[in-house]
Design a protein around this motif. Sequence first.
Motif, PDB file in Angstrom:
ATOM      1  N   ARG A  54       0.846  -1.187   0.000  1.00  0.00           N
ATOM      2  CA  ARG A  54       0.000   0.000   0.000  1.00  0.00           C
ATOM      3  C   ARG A  54       0.878   1.232   0.000  1.00  0.00           C
ATOM      4  O   ARG A  54       2.078   1.171   0.234  1.00  0.00           O
ATOM      5  N   ARG A  55       0.261   2.336  -0.255  1.00  0.00           N
ATOM      6  CA  ARG A  55       0.948   3.620  -0.324  1.00  0.00           C
ATOM      7  C   ARG A  55       1.649   3.918   1.001  1.00  0.00           C
ATOM      8  O   ARG A  55       1.076   3.752   2.071  1.00  0.00           O
ATOM      9  N   GLY A  56       2.907   4.322   0.927  1.00  0.00           N
ATOM     10  CA  GLY A  56       3.666   4.672   2.115  1.00  0.00           C
ATOM     11  C   GLY A  56       4.606   3.575   2.595  1.00  0.00           C
ATOM     12  O   GLY A  56       5.466   3.838   3.429  1.00  0.00           O
ATOM     13  N   ASP A  57       4.471   2.367   2.085  1.00  0.00           N
ATOM     14  CA  ASP A  57       5.367   1.274   2.481  1.00  0.00           C
ATOM     15  C   ASP A  57       6.769   1.522   1.924  1.00  0.00           C
ATOM     16  O   ASP A  57       6.927   1.983   0.796  1.00  0.00           O
ATOM     17  N   GLN A  58       7.769   1.228   2.724  1.00  0.00           N
ATOM     18  CA  GLN A  58       9.145   1.318   2.251  1.00  0.00           C
ATOM     19  C   GLN A  58       9.554  -0.081   1.802  1.00  0.00           C
ATOM     20  O   GLN A  58       9.450  -1.042   2.575  1.00  0.00           O
ATOM     21  N   LYS A  68      10.020   4.384  -1.404  1.00  0.00           N
ATOM     22  CA  LYS A  68       8.707   4.426  -0.767  1.00  0.00           C
ATOM     23  C   LYS A  68       7.635   4.312  -1.841  1.00  0.00           C
ATOM     24  O   LYS A  68       7.714   4.964  -2.884  1.00  0.00           O
ATOM     25  N   VAL A  69       6.633   3.483  -1.588  1.00  0.00           N
ATOM     26  CA  VAL A  69       5.541   3.290  -2.536  1.00  0.00           C
ATOM     27  C   VAL A  69       4.691   4.551  -2.544  1.00  0.00           C
ATOM     28  O   VAL A  69       4.209   5.001  -1.505  1.00  0.00           O
ATOM     29  N   VAL A  70       4.535   5.135  -3.742  1.00  0.00           N
ATOM     30  CA  VAL A  70       3.734   6.337  -3.901  1.00  0.00           C
ATOM     31  C   VAL A  70       2.339   5.993  -4.400  1.00  0.00           C
ATOM     32  O   VAL A  70       1.352   6.551  -3.944  1.00  0.00           O
ATOM     33  N   VAL A  78       3.714  -0.780  -9.471  1.00  0.00           N
ATOM     34  CA  VAL A  78       3.797   0.049  -8.286  1.00  0.00           C
ATOM     35  C   VAL A  78       4.693   1.233  -8.648  1.00  0.00           C
ATOM     36  O   VAL A  78       5.719   1.052  -9.309  1.00  0.00           O
ATOM     37  N   GLU A  79       4.308   2.418  -8.241  1.00  0.00           N
ATOM     38  CA  GLU A  79       5.165   3.585  -8.448  1.00  0.00           C
ATOM     39  C   GLU A  79       5.941   3.807  -7.157  1.00  0.00           C
ATOM     40  O   GLU A  79       5.354   3.972  -6.088  1.00  0.00           O
ATOM     41  N   VAL A  80       7.275   3.792  -7.266  1.00  0.00           N
ATOM     42  CA  VAL A  80       8.147   3.888  -6.098  1.00  0.00           C
ATOM     43  C   VAL A  80       8.971   5.169  -6.205  1.00  0.00           C
ATOM     44  O   VAL A  80       9.552   5.453  -7.254  1.00  0.00           O
ATOM     45  N   GLU A  81       9.020   5.922  -5.113  1.00  0.00           N
ATOM     46  CA  GLU A  81       9.835   7.139  -5.068  1.00  0.00           C
ATOM     47  C   GLU A  81      11.174   6.783  -4.435  1.00  0.00           C
ATOM     48  O   GLU A  81      11.250   6.398  -3.269  1.00  0.00           O
ATOM     49  N   LEU A  82      12.242   6.893  -5.228  1.00  0.00           N
ATOM     50  CA  LEU A  82      13.579   6.553  -4.759  1.00  0.00           C
ATOM     51  C   LEU A  82      14.221   7.707  -4.005  1.00  0.00           C
ATOM     52  O   LEU A  82      14.907   7.505  -3.006  1.00  0.00           O
ATOM     53  N   ALA A  83      14.040   8.905  -4.495  1.00  0.00           N
ATOM     54  CA  ALA A  83      14.526  10.127  -3.858  1.00  0.00           C
ATOM     55  C   ALA A  83      13.473  11.197  -4.132  1.00  0.00           C
ATOM     56  O   ALA A  83      12.518  10.962  -4.877  1.00  0.00           O
ATOM     57  N   GLU A  84      13.641  12.353  -3.546  1.00  0.00           N
ATOM     58  CA  GLU A  84      12.641  13.404  -3.730  1.00  0.00           C
ATOM     59  C   GLU A  84      12.555  13.778  -5.209  1.00  0.00           C
ATOM     60  O   GLU A  84      13.539  14.181  -5.827  1.00  0.00           O
ATOM     61  N   GLY A  85      11.386  13.553  -5.787  1.00  0.00           N
ATOM     62  CA  GLY A  85      11.158  13.869  -7.187  1.00  0.00           C
ATOM     63  C   GLY A  85      11.579  12.782  -8.162  1.00  0.00           C
ATOM     64  O   GLY A  85      11.416  12.928  -9.361  1.00  0.00           O
ATOM     65  N   VAL A  86      12.142  11.691  -7.689  1.00  0.00           N
ATOM     66  CA  VAL A  86      12.569  10.595  -8.565  1.00  0.00           C
ATOM     67  C   VAL A  86      11.637   9.411  -8.339  1.00  0.00           C
ATOM     68  O   VAL A  86      11.724   8.722  -7.328  1.00  0.00           O
ATOM     69  N   LYS A  87      10.742   9.211  -9.305  1.00  0.00           N
ATOM     70  CA  LYS A  87       9.773   8.117  -9.199  1.00  0.00           C
ATOM     71  C   LYS A  87       9.992   7.146 -10.340  1.00  0.00           C
ATOM     72  O   LYS A  87      10.267   7.543 -11.468  1.00  0.00           O
ATOM     73  N   VAL A  88       9.882   5.861 -10.024  1.00  0.00           N
ATOM     74  CA  VAL A  88      10.013   4.819 -11.042  1.00  0.00           C
ATOM     75  C   VAL A  88       8.821   3.873 -10.949  1.00  0.00           C
ATOM     76  O   VAL A  88       8.242   3.692  -9.877  1.00  0.00           O
ATOM     77  N   LEU A  99      10.303  -3.137   3.993  1.00  0.00           N
ATOM     78  CA  LEU A  99      11.070  -2.764   5.179  1.00  0.00           C
ATOM     79  C   LEU A  99      10.176  -2.231   6.290  1.00  0.00           C
ATOM     80  O   LEU A  99      10.340  -2.586   7.453  1.00  0.00           O
ATOM     81  N   SER A 100       9.264  -1.337   5.940  1.00  0.00           N
ATOM     82  CA  SER A 100       8.350  -0.809   6.952  1.00  0.00           C
ATOM     83  C   SER A 100       6.969  -0.645   6.346  1.00  0.00           C
ATOM     84  O   SER A 100       6.820  -0.149   5.245  1.00  0.00           O
ATOM     85  N   LYS A 101       5.988  -1.110   7.092  1.00  0.00           N
ATOM     86  CA  LYS A 101       4.600  -1.036   6.656  1.00  0.00           C
ATOM     87  C   LYS A 101       3.973   0.222   7.230  1.00  0.00           C
ATOM     88  O   LYS A 101       4.307   0.651   8.324  1.00  0.00           O
ATOM     89  N   THR A 102       3.045   0.795   6.481  1.00  0.00           N
ATOM     90  CA  THR A 102       2.276   1.909   7.010  1.00  0.00           C
ATOM     91  C   THR A 102       1.013   1.364   7.627  1.00  0.00           C
ATOM     92  O   THR A 102       0.540   0.281   7.277  1.00  0.00           O
ATOM     93  N   GLU A 103       0.484   2.091   8.560  1.00  0.00           N
ATOM     94  CA  GLU A 103      -0.763   1.680   9.206  1.00  0.00           C
ATOM     95  C   GLU A 103      -1.915   1.947   8.255  1.00  0.00           C
ATOM     96  O   GLU A 103      -1.907   2.939   7.513  1.00  0.00           O
ATOM     97  N   PRO A 104      -2.933   1.108   8.269  1.00  0.00           N
ATOM     98  CA  PRO A 104      -4.087   1.345   7.426  1.00  0.00           C
ATOM     99  C   PRO A 104      -4.784   2.643   7.826  1.00  0.00           C
ATOM    100  O   PRO A 104      -4.762   3.030   9.002  1.00  0.00           O
TER     101      PRO A 104
END
Length: 107
Positions: A54-58, A68-70, A78-88, A99-104
Amino acid sequence: MIVTPAYAQAAGGAGSGLASFLPIILIFAIMYFLLIRPQQKRMKEHRNMVEALRRGDQVVTQGGLIGKVVKVKEDNEVEVELAEGVKVRVVKNTVAQVLSKTEPAKD
């Protein structure tokens, strides 16, 4: 050539057929429990992890990129942000670890 009863007895009986297949059956059973079953379990755990993204997971991708999943798209991406402004865009199945889950979100 006449077959004597001694030669007929030495050839084996009906029970030897099953006894010759027993080692093959045992080898297959060992292979199943040591190789096939654990691999299926790992595949199931990975599938569940990918479905729970989900969005926010690292995450870490198989290429070693941490981000971080955007956005989670429906078409297996999945769109992942590697650095600020760099999305793949990454295929979901290439996510190796979360690595880390976000809370629902709370309603």
